[in-house]
Design an enzyme around this catalytic site. Structure first.
Site, PDB file in Angstrom:
ATOM      1  N   HIS A 158     -25.749  49.253  99.522  1.00 14.99           N
ATOM      2  CA  HIS A 158     -24.920  49.542  98.343  1.00 14.99           C
ATOM      3  C   HIS A 158     -25.411  48.840  97.088  1.00 14.99           C
ATOM      4  CE1 HIS A 158     -21.057  51.018 100.604  1.00 14.99           C
ATOM      5  NE2 HIS A 158     -22.168  51.356 101.250  1.00 14.99           N
TER       6      HIS A 158
ATOM      7  N   ASP B 180     -25.539  61.040 103.405  1.00 17.03           N
ATOM      8  CA  ASP B 180     -25.290  60.788 101.989  1.00 17.03           C
ATOM      9  C   ASP B 180     -25.479  59.301 101.699  1.00 17.03           C
ATOM     10  OD1 ASP B 180     -22.785  60.345 103.472  1.00 17.03           O
ATOM     11  OD2 ASP B 180     -21.957  59.866 101.502  1.00 17.03           O
TER      12      ASP B 180
ATOM     13  N   ASP C 169     -28.847  52.313 105.010  1.00 18.21           N
ATOM     14  CA  ASP C 169     -27.507  52.900 105.023  1.00 18.21           C
ATOM     15  C   ASP C 169     -27.533  54.305 104.452  1.00 18.21           C
ATOM     16  OD1 ASP C 169     -24.741  53.241 105.065  1.00 18.21           O
ATOM     17  OD2 ASP C 169     -24.422  52.081 103.234  1.00 18.21           O
TER      18      ASP C 169
ATOM     19  N   HIS D 226     -24.651  59.187 108.876  1.00 15.09           N
ATOM     20  CA  HIS D 226     -24.372  59.964 107.662  1.00 15.09           C
ATOM     21  C   HIS D 226     -25.628  59.999 106.806  1.00 15.09           C
ATOM     22  CE1 HIS D 226     -23.934  56.532 104.788  1.00 15.09           C
ATOM     23  NE2 HIS D 226     -23.367  55.892 105.788  1.00 15.09           N
TER      24      HIS D 226
ATOM     25  N   GLU E 230     -19.650  60.305 103.514  1.00  7.52           N
ATOM     26  CA  GLU E 230     -19.077  59.027 103.953  1.00  7.52           C
ATOM     27  C   GLU E 230     -18.949  58.047 102.796  1.00  7.52           C
ATOM     28  OE1 GLU E 230     -18.697  54.993 105.399  1.00  7.52           O
ATOM     29  OE2 GLU E 230     -20.399  55.800 104.288  1.00  7.52           O
ATOM     30  N   GLU E 231     -19.968  57.963 101.954  1.00  9.84           N
ATOM     31  CA  GLU E 231     -19.952  56.963 100.889  1.00  9.84           C
ATOM     32  C   GLU E 231     -18.901  57.252  99.819  1.00  9.84           C
ATOM     33  OE1 GLU E 231     -21.298  54.362 101.396  1.00  9.84           O
ATOM     34  OE2 GLU E 231     -23.299  54.519 102.268  1.00  9.84           O
TER      35      GLU E 231
END
Length: 452
Positions: free
Chosen positions: A421, A92, A123, A90, A154-155
């Site tokens: 994150h 995003d 990520d 992903h 996704e996030e």
């Protein structure tokens, strides 16, 4: 091309990989229009489409999903009789969570002490670059078919790609699905993630009064809604160990894969000196095999500007991570029943369900895992480890339901030091190189293993 030549080609592709990563990190592709312009995600999608088209995929297209995000799809037909492998990633990213917490600009890839820092460096833009590096090293020497998908939301967890897969199953059908959004248990330790916790989020509101009242005139007998909420939340944990306790849920599961050293976990999580870890059993038990409750946020009067009043209402957002073997809907019902039944002082409690995602466990006895294990042993010089993941990837359950005969493999570059994150996310470039080498070996060897 022999295996030694392949390793050399992966290494030779790394300068381009790092340039790619810098370009990708520079695009603030946060899929939340309240924080960043949607054009940034569209720009990232175009970058991904162009890069994978140049790397040899055909029919590279951008499709809009039901949540408004753009997914990038690509295809390379298999040779006659050969299996097909799906490559997932992903583009995003999470928001930076306050640029003042970063030691370097979050959207500028910055090298420090051998690691590369920037939002999405691991990520999941590091995994995008890993895929590209493997494909560039292989060139035309790919004896399997390929399908490719890069997700754009996704996030945010808004489910656009999950619904698109369900509506267009022919575009993702494959024999092995490489979901590259996890990583190794540590740098240099080849690992496949075989389980994911599910999740249920609820909002709980506590009401005790028709409205706030003066704490001098009424405080004492008047029930304090914020105090009631605090009391209510405290029932979700063992008062001595801090372990999660929800009536109706098994909170004593055990993990039988790779362990997680407690001292390493404390370093990885940034646990303050003198602060105890919550729960009992091994860290792996607590992290991957047991329910885990977290209070994500509370709505109540702010300290600055608060008045001498007894609060009449308070609200909290609660997340319950659910291990494999526990039904997520059952967990949601158990959490709701627990909260409603634990209201102190007759306080009025309302629980609203926000979202629910099922846990996932992969079968590891097929040819894809055998091929991956041999590739990881060759690259890392040690047997492949099996790891659990505390987070959730709802797409895995959709893929498992849609393609029940396919093997699903979770792997990638996101080892614990990456701090995904969080502020100061980073990636070790050696992980990009080595995992690209693993993926390239897998793609070269899977066809032979599949047919044996």
């Amino acid at each position: 091309m022999n295996d030694s030549e392949l390793a050399g080609r992966v290494t030779a592709a790394m300068p381009q990989a790092l340039r790619d990563l810098a370009e990708l990190v520079a695009i603030p592709s946060v899929a939340d229009p309240r924080q960043y312009p949607p054009e940034e995600c569209r720009r990232a999608a175009r970058w991904v489409a162009d890069a994978f088209g140049a790397a040899g995929l055909t029919d590279v297209t951008q499709v809009e999903t039901s949540d408004g995000s753009t997914a990038v799809l690509g295809h390379r037909p298999p040779p006659p009789g050969a299996p097909t492998v799906l490559l997932y990633c992903h583009y995003d990213v999470q928001p930076p969570l306050g640029e003042d917490a970063w030691h370097s600009p979050p959207f500028t890839l910055t090298e420090r002490d051998g690691r590369l820092y920037g939002r999405g460096a691991a990520d999941c833009k590091g995994n995008i670059v890993m895929h590209l590096t493997a494909l560039r090293a292989l060139g035309d020497d790919i004896p399997v078919g390929l399908r490719f998908v890069a997700e754009g939301s996704e996030e945010q967890g808004t489910g656009g790609l999950e619904r698109y897969v369900a509506d267009h199953p022919d575009r993702f059908a494959a024999d092995a699905l490489l979901v590259c959004d996890t990583g190794n248990v540590a740098v240099g330790v080849g690992t496949a993630t075989t389980s994911l916790r599910g999740m249920t989020n609820v909002l709980v509101t506590v009401d005790t009064l028709e409205g706030p009242v003066h704490s001098g005139m009424f405080g004492g007998p008047a029930p304090d809604a914020l105090g009631a909420l605090v009391q209510l939340l405290s029932t979700l944990r063992d008062p001595q160990t801090g372990a999660t306790r929800v009536e109706g849920l098994d909170c004593e599961g055990t993990w039988d894969g790779a362990g997680y050293d407690e001292r390493q976990f404390r370093r990885d999580a940034g646990v303050l000196d003198g602060t105890l870890l919550m729960g009992t059993g091994s860290v792996a038990d607590r992290l991957w095999a047991r329910p885990a409750v977290t209070v994500l946020g509370i709505d109540c009067p702010r300290v600055v500007g608060s008045s001498a009043s007894v609060p009449a209402t308070a609200r909290a957002r609660i997340s319950l991570r659910v291990p494999p073997g526990t039904d997520a809907d059952l967990a949601r019902r158990a959490l709701t029943t627990h909260l409603e039944g634990a209201a102190p002082w007759g306080a009025k409690v309302r629980v609203e369900s926000e979202s629910t995602g099922a846990p996932f466990r992969a079968a590891t006895d097929g040819p894809a895992y055998a091929t991956l294990g041999a590739a990881m042993r060759e690259v890392y010089g040690r047997p492949m480890e099996f790891l659990g993941q505390g987070g959730s990837i709802p797409l895995c359950n959709v893929l498992a339901e849609t393609y029940p005969d396919a093997e699903i493999v979770l792997m990638g570059v996101e080892e614990p030091r990456c701090l995904i994150h969080a502020p100061n996310e980073s990636v070790d470039p050696a992980e990009i190189r080595d995992m690209a080498h693993v993926e390239a070996l897998f793609l070269r060897r899977y066809a032979a293993a599949f047919g044996s």
